[in-house]
Design an enzyme around this catalytic site. Structure first.
Site, PDB file in Angstrom:
ATOM      1  CG  ASP A 163     -13.726 -11.016 -32.307  1.00 35.18           C
ATOM      2  OD1 ASP A 163     -12.778 -11.741 -31.949  1.00 35.18           O
ATOM      3  OD2 ASP A 163     -14.827 -11.463 -32.685  1.00 35.18           O
ATOM      4  CB  THR A 174      -8.132 -11.812 -32.328  1.00 38.50           C
ATOM      5  OG1 THR A 174      -8.596 -13.110 -32.660  1.00 38.50           O
ATOM      6  CG2 THR A 174      -6.627 -11.779 -32.487  1.00 38.50           C
ATOM      7  CE  LYS A 181     -10.947 -10.948 -28.004  1.00 36.07           C
ATOM      8  NZ  LYS A 181     -11.950 -10.974 -29.079  1.00 36.07           N
ATOM      9  CG  ASN A 188     -13.415 -13.663 -26.720  1.00 41.44           C
ATOM     10  OD1 ASN A 188     -14.389 -13.244 -27.347  1.00 41.44           O
ATOM     11  ND2 ASN A 188     -12.418 -14.285 -27.319  1.00 41.44           N
TER      12      ASN A 188
END
Length: 254
Positions: free
Chosen positions: A17, A51, A179, A205
């Site tokens: 991330d 990301t 993701k 996330n």
């Protein structure tokens, strides 16, 4: 013993991330992180981003690190095999974007979206925007109760993947786009499995990816529920947490 001698053969991919993880609070990649990411790459470990950012504001860091690896952007809605090599984009239906936009306007909350052409916020939104294809739509509010109500309504549609990168936003994609789904596809490209992946993140996330990876590493600055599901916790993004995790879990060095 050299660094080469200490590489753990099981880990072949590091999925990172950006905000709150690799990037410091002033949106930089620290020299220490650059050093250990380069060391990983030099020893055959792929490094990629996973990301919520789009290409518009992730490509700078891709170039800064000199990476030629795949990337998962927009929480999985955009996947690149490498720089300039697009694999797929998953678009929200245009009528869904109209509905999302209407909800944000009706509730008086701010909003933004990622299309192929741009990252566009409410100040730049024009009727022409409804003729574009959008991969991710965001709604933000400092009213946490309001956000919860909006999320509940959106979840009732049954067609959306809803997550967040901060307590004050909702990030919305097509159902099943995460993701995790993006990194799984990257694993297929590379011919490896999810058990070969170290994933690092700090926010909601990141949860599904951290749970699915061979090792999910949460940042010390991460949300509490993210740290609770992680397999390990490293230092914060301001304390070279990514570099320390690479040292420990890739190279077996304290």
């Amino acid at each position: 013993m050299s660094v080469m001698d200490t590489v753990k053969a099981g880990y072949k991919l590091i999925a990172l991330d950006l905000d709150g993880t690799l990037l410091t609070e002033d949106k930089r990649i620290s020299d220490e992180s650059k050093k250990w990411l380069r060391c990983a790459v030099d020893h055959g470990v792929k490094v990629m981003f996973s990301t919520g950012r789009g290409l518009q504001n992730a490509k700078l860091f891709w170039g800064e690190l000199g990476l030629d690896s795949p990337m998962v952007l927009l929480n999985g809605a955009e996947i690149w095999e490498g720089p300039g090599r697009l694999r797929k984009r998953i678009f929200l239906p245009r009528y869904t974007v109209r509905r999302l936009h209407k909800i944000a306007i009706q509730q008086g909350q701010w909003y933004w979206g990622y299309s192929v052409e741009s990252l566009t916020n409410e100040d730049a939104w024009t009727p022409e925007m409804f003729e574009r294809d959008w991969m991710k739509f965001g709604i933000g509010s400092h009213d946490v109760k309001m956000l919860a109500q909006i999320r509940e309504e959106l979840e009732s549609w049954g067609t959306l993947e809803i997550t967040r990168s901060a307590p004050i936003n909702l990030e919305i994609s097509v159902k099943g786009v995460t993701k995790e789904s993006g990194v799984r596809e990257v694993c297929e490209i590379l011919g490896i499995s999810m058990s070969d992946v170290i994933a690092m993140g700090d926010s909601d996330n990141d949860v599904k990816l951290l749970q699915a990876a061979g090792l999910g590493v949460a940042m010390a600055n991460g949300e509490e529920h993210v740290k609770a599901i992680a397999g390990a916790i490293t230092a914060s993004n301001s304390e070279d947490g990514v570099a320390l995790a690479i040292r420990k879990y890739v190279f077996d060095m304290e």
